[in-house]
Design an enzyme around this catalytic site. Structure first.
Site, PDB file in Angstrom:
ATOM      1  N   SER A  82      -4.227  -3.926  -0.114  1.00  0.00           N
ATOM      2  CA  SER A  82      -3.834  -2.641  -0.693  1.00  0.00           C
ATOM      3  C   SER A  82      -4.966  -1.627  -0.668  1.00  0.00           C
ATOM      4  O   SER A  82      -4.739  -0.442  -0.908  1.00  0.00           O
ATOM      5  CB  SER A  82      -3.372  -2.846  -2.148  1.00  0.00           C
ATOM      6  OG  SER A  82      -4.408  -3.426  -2.916  1.00  0.00           O
ATOM      7  N   HIS A 102       1.428  -3.086   3.958  1.00  0.00           N
ATOM      8  CA  HIS A 102       1.164  -3.057   2.511  1.00  0.00           C
ATOM      9  C   HIS A 102       2.481  -2.999   1.741  1.00  0.00           C
ATOM     10  O   HIS A 102       3.166  -1.978   1.759  1.00  0.00           O
ATOM     11  CB  HIS A 102       0.274  -1.850   2.182  1.00  0.00           C
ATOM     12  CG  HIS A 102       0.059  -1.639   0.714  1.00  0.00           C
ATOM     13  ND1 HIS A 102      -0.136  -0.387   0.172  1.00  0.00           N
ATOM     14  CD2 HIS A 102       0.034  -2.507  -0.327  1.00  0.00           C
ATOM     15  CE1 HIS A 102      -0.291  -0.497  -1.136  1.00  0.00           C
ATOM     16  NE2 HIS A 102      -0.187  -1.769  -1.464  1.00  0.00           N
ATOM     17  N   ASN A 146      -2.201   4.449  -2.508  1.00  0.00           N
ATOM     18  CA  ASN A 146      -3.230   4.237  -3.531  1.00  0.00           C
ATOM     19  C   ASN A 146      -4.219   5.392  -3.594  1.00  0.00           C
ATOM     20  O   ASN A 146      -4.818   5.643  -4.643  1.00  0.00           O
ATOM     21  CB  ASN A 146      -3.968   2.923  -3.277  1.00  0.00           C
ATOM     22  CG  ASN A 146      -3.161   1.725  -3.755  1.00  0.00           C
ATOM     23  OD1 ASN A 146      -2.375   1.830  -4.684  1.00  0.00           O
ATOM     24  ND2 ASN A 146      -3.334   0.594  -3.102  1.00  0.00           N
TER      25      ASN A 146
END
Length: 735
Positions: A443, A464, A514
């Site tokens: 990630s 991911h 992210n």
């Protein structure tokens, strides 16, 4: 004719068959509307026709309307788009009302021709609104069929009579799950709800409809709301019972939507106002509210992101032009929650899976997750025992790496450590064939760095997944510097097999999702450290339409994970690391043993069963609330811009190459204000100039993390919007 086909049988029953050539599912088009109208006129005018059955030539009835119809109505109206939409919607209402009245005398309500619907399978959106205008709905007993009005999920509401007819048919309270939640029912549940009349064997659906048509009498074809003395089921708004229903519904809608979703409020308004007037006036009210919603940029953005662009990405809008790369045998390395989840969704899609872990006990535990999910499905009657057996048979849980021979895709989901991942890459590549694509589920770790351990970096890629894998719809595919087209195609085809939505991004720390999520969390934590009231932070986010405030989100993802990410990021960035103030708070929480939901203690308190309670009052002992609190707008601007600016920077840096992926990924990946259509769509709503103004103010007050990206400032100067300049996935640089 191309969409609707007309015939009359020997008994005098006209059959109007919806069957669009070269399409697996019927959808209503501009041409189809005209053809349906012509067929109905022909049947009503023909004295030899005793009644009409509307059916489908496909396995399902219809999946809804071609949403491009709405755009065409608006565009054709030129300077008066609202007028064009309203008139177009009313013309469709006129056709459905013609079906409903069926030629009967307006004074006596007699003399009409019976019209039935024969649905072989799924009927959604206009695919249900059309049958609702007929006098009897017959549905095939097909448990896979879905009956419903899901429009609310893409930012609109049933605007072709569905809202008015369902609320009058069932009453406001019983209609709420169907209209306000977009709940889809199987045929048996649809009948028990009162949405359809008859559920029959698939081979008999057309015959039963014809039989009813030939035997129906005048009272059978008169809709309740056209009969004298009709009253709204459950009570109209001015009735004591109805009053309580609408008060409760209003509270529910505002509680669930926080006032940011225009469609839900408009739907409720249409039902409330329509319930107090005759049916034909109620239809006009529905049409006006539907037009209002369609003219709202929120609704058009939701349609674009959650329907049009999502579907385009799922169909391979950015797929390289290489041969089919469907996965036949998948190897999953690591049987923890992520690896086990990947194994389940893959096996559930019919893919042979080898689930590897260091210990057999861990591998078996990983496979047991699939069994647990399937057992829950059986309890809800969504899964059969036979399906469970077939899915579990697809998974081999083992410690033996040799079992990976023959795999054409490997997904590595081991501990987030470059050394550990490199070791597994080398071991596995020595076993699998030269054509096998190797993917990491990391990630945060750069794919280009991980690919250095591979002897075939062109076949190394990032895939991911988001947790929990079985529920989250998004998969982020990351291309390293040497990743080739075959690897990208393999990843995309795999994601399509497991029925999820892919976005493809280029390699950089934190990738895309992210990269945007972490600043959101950090900004919330930073404000908490500054003394901003914790409820103000959380509720500011929820009033923007985010499902979780930043403090609840860090609790959910775990504070110890935040500590690990912070340490790794600081080690990589050195003196450029910008989040010391955030780390102070997160590290202190970690030292207090408050690791989030997993430890039943974080920014929130939790009971022994893990149920979230109130915000932890001990936090303010260490970080007292400031005497002067910021305005709501300022808190919301900080939370919104923390994410949106990273999305723009990702586009500037080439991490994102298609803003469609940026918007769809944001909504599906972390729940970015779905009402807005995504970060780029939101910027288009407020305009680049306004965004620059907000950024400049935040930069002056809170520092350089809010500095306006050069691209955004340039677009403000040129008066550009993102979807004009980048809407096709390329930079047109249009002035």
């Amino acid at each position: 004719m191309t969409d609707f086909h007309y015939s009359v049988d020997a008994d005098g029953v006209a059959v109007i068959t919806w069957d669009i050539a070269n399409k697996s599912m019927n959808v209503l088009s501009i041409e189809g509307i005209a053809e349906l109208n012509d067929c109905v006129d022909q049947a009503l005018a023909d004295e030899a026709v005793k009644g009409i059955v509307i059916t489908s030539g496909k396995a399902d009835f219809a999946g809804g309307m071609d949403l491009n119809i709405i755009a065409k109505m608006r565009d054709d109206a030129g300077a008066e788009p609202a007028k064009g939409l309203f008139e177009g919607i009313m013309s469709m209402h006129a056709i459905l009302r013609k079906i409903e009245r069926a030629g009967m005398d307006p004074k006596t309500n007699k003399g009409g021709k019976p019209i039935a619907s024969a649905l072989p399978g799924t009927a959604l959106g206009i695919g249900l609104e059309l049958p609702l205008a007929t006098h009897r709905i017959f549905v095939a007993n097909n448990p896979k069929a879905k009956i419903g009005l899901p429009e609310i999920k893409v930012g609109i509401f049933p605007g072709m009579g569905g809202t008015t007819r369902v609320s009058r048919l069932l009453g406001a309270m019983a209609a709420a799950p169907i209209l306000l939640e977009g709940r889809m029912l199987d045929p048996i549940k649809a009948k028990s709800t009162g949405l359809v009349h008859e559920v029959v064997e698939p081979s008999e659906v057309l015959a039963k409809a014809k039989e009813w048509v030939l035997n129906a009498k005048d009272p059978d074809i008169l809709k309740p709301w056209d009969a004298k003395g009709w009253k709204m089921p459950g009570g109209a708004p001015y009735h004591p019972a109805g009053f309580m229903t609408f008060v409760g519904a209003s509270a529910m809608v505002n509680g669930n939507t926080m006032g940011v979703y225009p469609a839900a409020k408009a739907l409720l308004s249409a039902v409330y106002e329509g319930a107090m007037v005759p049916f034909d006036t109620a239809i006009k009210i529905e049409a006006r509210w539907f037009t209002n919603v369609l003219m709202n940029p929120s609704s058009s953005n939701m349609i674009r992101s959650l329907f049009i662009n999502k579907e385009a990405l799922e169909k391979g809008a950015n797929r390289p032009d290489v041969a089919d790369q469907k996965v036949k045998k998948l190897g999953v390395l690591g049987a923890g929650m992520m690896g086990a989840g990947i194994a389940y969704v893959s096996a559930n899609a019919g893919i042979e899976v080898v689930l590897i872990d260091q210990k057999q006990e861990a591998a078996d535990k990983g496979k047991a997750l699939s069994e647990s999910i399937l057992d829950k499905g059986i309890a809800r009657k969504k899964v059969t025992p036979e399906k469970k057996e077939a899915v579990l048979a697809n998974i081999t849980a083992t410690t033996d790496l040799d079992a990976l021979k023959g795999c054409d895709l490997i997904v590595e989901a081991v501990f987030e450590d470059i050394g550990v991942k490199a070791e597994m890459t080398k071991k596995v590549e020595a076993i699998v064939g030269p054509d096998c694509v190797f993917a990491s589920n990391t990630s945060t770790l750069p794919i280009t760095e991980l690919a250095k351990a591979s002897v075939r970096p062109d076949q190394f890629i990032g895939i991911h997944f988001f947790s929990p894998v079985d529920k989250m719809l998004l998969v982020e595919i990351i291309k390293g510097k040497e990743t080739g087209d075959v690897a990208v195609a393999k990843a995309l085809d795999f994601v399509r097999q497991i029925r999820k939505t892919p976005i493809v991004v280029n390699d950089a720390r934190f990738f895309y999702a992210n990269r945007c999520i972490i600043p959101y969390i950090n900004e919330g934590v930073r404000m908490a450290a500054e003394g901003v009231d914790l409820p103000l932070i959380e509720n500011a986010a929820k009033l923007l339409g985010f499902p979780l405030g930043p403090l609840q989100l860090i609790d959910e993802t775990s504070i110890d994970l935040g500590v690990k990410i912070a340490k790794a990021t600081k080690a990589a960035m050195g003196d450029d690391y910008p989040d010391e103030a955030v780390d102070e708070v997160v590290f202190w929480m970690f030292d207090q043993g408050r690791l989030g939901k997993k430890s039943n203690a974080g920014f929130y308190d939790y009971d022994d069963k893990g149920k979230r309670g109130m915000l932890w009052d001990g936090f303010t002992a260490e970080y007292p609330a400031a005497d002067v609190q910021p305005e709501l707008d300022e808190v919301q601007h900080r939370l919104m811009m923390a994410q949106v600016l990273e999305a723009v920077r990702a586009l500037e840096d080439g991490v994102l190459t298609d803003i469609r992926e940026g918007d769809v990924g944001a909504i599906l990946g972390w729940g970015f204000a779905p009402w807005s259509g995504g970060p780029f769509a939101w910027l288009d709503i407020i305009g680049a100039a306004k965004a620059v103004e907000i950024c400049d103010n935040l930069t002056a007050t809170h520092g350089p993390r809010f500095e306006t990206p050069a691209l955004l400032r340039e677009m403000a100067e040129k008066g550009q919007s993102f979807y004009v300049r980048f809407g096709a996935g390329v930079d047109s640089k249009a002035a």
